[in-house]
Design a protein around this motif. Sequence first.
Motif, PDB file in Angstrom:
ATOM      1  N   SER A   4       0.587  -1.625   0.336  1.00 44.95           N
ATOM      2  CA  SER A   4       0.228   0.111   0.165  1.00 44.95           C
ATOM      3  C   SER A   4       0.949   1.041   0.390  1.00 44.95           C
ATOM      4  CB  SER A   4      -0.938   0.042   0.856  1.00 44.95           C
ATOM      5  OG  SER A   4      -0.428   0.060   2.460  1.00 44.95           O
ATOM      6  N   SER A   5       2.381   0.714   0.300  1.00 41.93           N
ATOM      7  CA  SER A   5       2.524   2.150   0.936  1.00 41.93           C
ATOM      8  C   SER A   5       4.345   2.324  -0.517  1.00 41.93           C
ATOM      9  CB  SER A   5       3.526   2.549   2.552  1.00 41.93           C
ATOM     10  OG  SER A   5       4.233   1.548   2.518  1.00 41.93           O
ATOM     11  N   ALA A   6       3.944   1.359  -0.772  1.00 42.03           N
ATOM     12  CA  ALA A   6       5.858   0.830  -1.811  1.00 42.03           C
ATOM     13  C   ALA A   6       5.648   2.343  -2.990  1.00 42.03           C
ATOM     14  CB  ALA A   6       5.850  -0.157  -2.326  1.00 42.03           C
ATOM     15  N   TYR A   7       4.663   2.995  -3.842  1.00 44.15           N
ATOM     16  CA  TYR A   7       4.132   3.726  -5.155  1.00 44.15           C
ATOM     17  C   TYR A   7       3.477   4.124  -3.911  1.00 44.15           C
ATOM     18  CZ  TYR A   7       4.149   5.490  -9.649  1.00 44.15           C
ATOM     19  OH  TYR A   7       4.283   6.318 -10.156  1.00 44.15           O
ATOM     20  N   LEU A   8       3.259   5.637  -4.295  1.00 47.63           N
ATOM     21  CA  LEU A   8       2.317   6.691  -4.213  1.00 47.63           C
ATOM     22  C   LEU A   8       1.904   7.488  -5.658  1.00 47.63           C
ATOM     23  CD1 LEU A   8       2.935   7.460  -1.085  1.00 47.63           C
ATOM     24  CD2 LEU A   8       1.523   6.177  -1.694  1.00 47.63           C
TER      25      LEU A   8
END
Length: 155
Positions: free
Chosen positions: A122-126
């Motif tokens: 969920s937070s690896a690529y924004l």
Amino acid sequence: MSIPIARAACVLADAIAHLARNGVGEIVDVGTLTDGGGVGPLLWGCWSTSTALADALCDAGELAGEPGWRLPLRAEYERLIESKVADIANAPLSVPDSGQLAATYLRTFAGNAAWAHVDNGSSAYLDQGFEPWSVGATGSPVRALLQLLLNRAGE
């Protein structure tokens, strides 16, 4: 070339089993096995066999400005990875893939070692920036892992 989720889980499982067999006391693995994490874009999810390790990891994330959230490992999920042809199934076709299922699979390889799986899907690529991350690849949870090492070095 991307590695299909089932094979990525097998690679992590092999690494965890190798470390556990060789007497490593604590194991933390990181993966985007389900591309979800289950906690939204501002946190990484964490499943662990050790309350102390999970607390230390989440505390390190808070201190580093890269928070995580401990998620429960539920024993009921163990029957979802039962297999008629193997010891366990890494990607059972009968249930949807989830971080909980991946964590249940991976924990079987940790033996007696304290183990934690961080799902940073969920937070690896924004698509939009959120402190401390900018748009794009975030490197999550590298800050938290480095802080954990710094905390442990100071103990």
